[in-house]
Design a protein around this motif. Structure first.
Motif, PDB file in Angstrom:
ATOM      1  N   PHE A 146      41.027  27.325 -15.700  1.00  0.00           N
ATOM      2  CA  PHE A 146      40.042  27.848 -16.628  1.00  0.00           C
ATOM      3  C   PHE A 146      39.200  28.952 -15.976  1.00  0.00           C
ATOM      4  N   ALA A 147      38.896  28.788 -14.685  1.00  0.00           N
ATOM      5  CA  ALA A 147      38.138  29.820 -13.973  1.00  0.00           C
ATOM      6  C   ALA A 147      38.946  31.102 -13.864  1.00  0.00           C
ATOM      7  N   SER A 148      40.242  30.967 -13.610  1.00  0.00           N
ATOM      8  CA  SER A 148      41.108  32.138 -13.519  1.00  0.00           C
ATOM      9  C   SER A 148      41.160  32.879 -14.852  1.00  0.00           C
ATOM     10  N   ALA A 149      41.277  32.112 -15.951  1.00  0.00           N
ATOM     11  CA  ALA A 149      41.324  32.738 -17.270  1.00  0.00           C
ATOM     12  C   ALA A 149      40.008  33.429 -17.600  1.00  0.00           C
ATOM     13  N   ARG A 150      38.883  32.791 -17.277  1.00  0.00           N
ATOM     14  CA  ARG A 150      37.577  33.392 -17.570  1.00  0.00           C
ATOM     15  C   ARG A 150      37.384  34.700 -16.806  1.00  0.00           C
ATOM     16  N   LYS A 151      37.807  34.712 -15.521  1.00  0.00           N
ATOM     17  CA  LYS A 151      37.686  35.929 -14.718  1.00  0.00           C
ATOM     18  C   LYS A 151      38.514  37.054 -15.317  1.00  0.00           C
ATOM     19  N   LYS A 152      39.747  36.723 -15.743  1.00  0.00           N
ATOM     20  CA  LYS A 152      40.627  37.734 -16.334  1.00  0.00           C
ATOM     21  C   LYS A 152      40.006  38.313 -17.597  1.00  0.00           C
ATOM     22  N   TYR A 153      39.467  37.453 -18.458  1.00  0.00           N
ATOM     23  CA  TYR A 153      38.868  37.917 -19.710  1.00  0.00           C
ATOM     24  C   TYR A 153      37.588  38.711 -19.449  1.00  0.00           C
ATOM     25  N   ALA A 154      36.794  38.268 -18.487  1.00  0.00           N
ATOM     26  CA  ALA A 154      35.537  38.963 -18.198  1.00  0.00           C
ATOM     27  C   ALA A 154      35.802  40.378 -17.694  1.00  0.00           C
ATOM     28  N   GLU A 155      36.822  40.521 -16.855  1.00  0.00           N
ATOM     29  CA  GLU A 155      37.151  41.855 -16.329  1.00  0.00           C
ATOM     30  C   GLU A 155      37.640  42.777 -17.428  1.00  0.00           C
ATOM     31  N   ALA A 156      38.316  42.208 -18.411  1.00  0.00           N
ATOM     32  CA  ALA A 156      38.894  43.036 -19.470  1.00  0.00           C
ATOM     33  C   ALA A 156      37.934  43.279 -20.626  1.00  0.00           C
ATOM     34  N   PHE A 157      37.104  42.261 -20.974  1.00  0.00           N
ATOM     35  CA  PHE A 157      36.327  42.346 -22.213  1.00  0.00           C
ATOM     36  C   PHE A 157      34.832  42.085 -22.056  1.00  0.00           C
ATOM     37  N   GLY A 158      34.396  41.700 -20.859  1.00  0.00           N
ATOM     38  CA  GLY A 158      32.982  41.400 -20.660  1.00  0.00           C
ATOM     39  C   GLY A 158      32.714  39.904 -20.740  1.00  0.00           C
ATOM     40  N   GLU A 159      31.538  39.488 -20.212  1.00  0.00           N
ATOM     41  CA  GLU A 159      31.227  38.078 -20.090  1.00  0.00           C
ATOM     42  C   GLU A 159      31.090  37.372 -21.437  1.00  0.00           C
ATOM     43  N   GLU A 160      30.446  38.007 -22.406  1.00  0.00           N
ATOM     44  CA  GLU A 160      30.229  37.342 -23.692  1.00  0.00           C
ATOM     45  C   GLU A 160      31.559  37.064 -24.392  1.00  0.00           C
ATOM     46  N   ALA A 161      32.423  38.076 -24.423  1.00  0.00           N
ATOM     47  CA  ALA A 161      33.738  37.881 -25.041  1.00  0.00           C
ATOM     48  C   ALA A 161      34.570  36.878 -24.252  1.00  0.00           C
ATOM     49  N   ALA A 162      34.415  36.871 -22.927  1.00  0.00           N
ATOM     50  CA  ALA A 162      35.183  35.953 -22.086  1.00  0.00           C
ATOM     51  C   ALA A 162      34.874  34.505 -22.426  1.00  0.00           C
ATOM     52  N   ALA A 163      33.594  34.203 -22.662  1.00  0.00           N
ATOM     53  CA  ALA A 163      33.215  32.837 -22.994  1.00  0.00           C
ATOM     54  C   ALA A 163      33.878  32.389 -24.295  1.00  0.00           C
ATOM     55  N   TYR A 164      33.895  33.283 -25.279  1.00  0.00           N
ATOM     56  CA  TYR A 164      34.526  32.948 -26.565  1.00  0.00           C
ATOM     57  C   TYR A 164      36.036  32.779 -26.415  1.00  0.00           C
ATOM     58  N   LEU A 165      36.666  33.723 -25.717  1.00  0.00           N
ATOM     59  CA  LEU A 165      38.124  33.662 -25.556  1.00  0.00           C
ATOM     60  C   LEU A 165      38.555  32.421 -24.776  1.00  0.00           C
ATOM     61  N   LEU A 166      37.744  32.040 -23.772  1.00  0.00           N
ATOM     62  CA  LEU A 166      38.076  30.845 -23.007  1.00  0.00           C
ATOM     63  C   LEU A 166      37.969  29.599 -23.883  1.00  0.00           C
ATOM     64  N   GLU A 167      36.968  29.569 -24.747  1.00  0.00           N
ATOM     65  CA  GLU A 167      36.820  28.442 -25.662  1.00  0.00           C
ATOM     66  C   GLU A 167      38.037  28.321 -26.572  1.00  0.00           C
ATOM     67  N   VAL A 168      38.532  29.457 -27.065  1.00  0.00           N
ATOM     68  CA  VAL A 168      39.718  29.451 -27.927  1.00  0.00           C
ATOM     69  C   VAL A 168      40.950  29.005 -27.133  1.00  0.00           C
ATOM     70  N   GLU A 169      41.108  29.538 -25.926  1.00  0.00           N
ATOM     71  CA  GLU A 169      42.301  29.258 -25.131  1.00  0.00           C
ATOM     72  C   GLU A 169      42.364  27.802 -24.689  1.00  0.00           C
TER      73      GLU A 169
END
Length: 253
Positions: A146-169
């Motif tokens: 989950f940490a790896s996925a959050r880092k990937k999303y944060a780098e691509a879309f920012g922290e706020e979007a990363a939190a949402y995308l991680l919740e979905v994933e």
């Protein structure tokens, strides 16, 4: 007998161990894990592998330096998959027989029979399965994944979007309440078992260890293809779902 095997890389250790002592000569070809999550891609990759074998080009393209000898003919192509979310539906060979286990997915091959798989599924439908290959070749569910996925999303879309995308994933893991490790007694079994137990603890799942059964995979690789356990397709026939306990049937090409 000469056979060509195409399967998922999570089965490398188990398949290689049996193939080493099997009676037939077997060429082993493994494709990346996770293709069952994208059934159309699984179908495309496996059909491409079948096509290479038909053209005699598989050793050069699927993991070997030499082309197939002109006089070489394999007796059958073995598909080390099950129905796999319909990812194997439509697969066919124009030149060779295809053999595929009557299974929904590869867990049946690790457990030894579709009946054993069905019994476990009926009793524990929320089971996430662990095997040696699943531990070695994927990042198991848990904090690290989950940490790896959050880092990937944060780098691509920012922290706020990363939190949402991680919740979905990660919503999928709430469908599970049990981790089951299938032990084949392979080297490093203690490490695989520990990983599965740690994932279960992190996610609040129950944990159970089950003994593996090599019987189905041994029969598969040794050419013992009874109709109850395997679907044998003639050249030109395609894999199709049966929508009953047979799981798979052949349809005309």
């Amino acid at each position: 007998m000469r056979l060509c095997f195409i399967g998922c890389e999570v089965m490398v250790r188990e398949v290689a161990a049996i193939a080493a002592t099997a009676a037939p000569v077997i060429d082993l070809h493994f494709l990346p894990h996770g293709l069952h999550n994208v059934p159309d891609e699984l179908r495309r990759r496996v059909q491409a592998a079948i096509d290479l074998i038909e053209r005699g080009e598989d050793r050069a393209h699927l993991g070997g330096p030499f082309g197939r000898a002109a006089e070489y003919e394999c007796d059958a192509i073995l598909l080390g998959y099950g129905l796999c979310s319909n990812g194997t539906v439509g697969l066919r060979s124009r030149r060779f027989s295809l053999v595929i286990p009557r299974a929904h997915d590869c867990i049946t091959l690790f457990l030894g029979s579709k009946e054993r798989y069905e019994a476990h599924f009926a009793e524990h439908p929320g089971t996430y399965w662990f095997t040696a290959g699943w531990v070695e070749r994927s990042l198991p569910p848990g904090p690290e994944r989950f940490a790896s996925a959050r880092k990937k999303y944060a780098e691509a879309f920012g922290e706020e979007a990363a939190a949402y995308l991680l919740e979905v994933e990660t919503a999928w893991y709430r469908r599970y309440d049990r981790a089951a490790y299938i032990d084949w007694g392979l080297p490093r079994s203690a490490d695989y078992r520990a990983c599965a137990k740690a994932c279960a603890a992190d996610l609040g799942w129950e944990f159970e260890e089950l003994p593996g059964d090599a019987g189905l995979l041994c029969a598969f690789l040794n050419g013992e293809w009874d109709e109850e356990r395997f679907l044998l397709l003639r050249p030109g026939e395609a894999v199709a779902p049966s929508f009953d306990r047979r799981i798979l049937v052949a349809r005309a090409g």
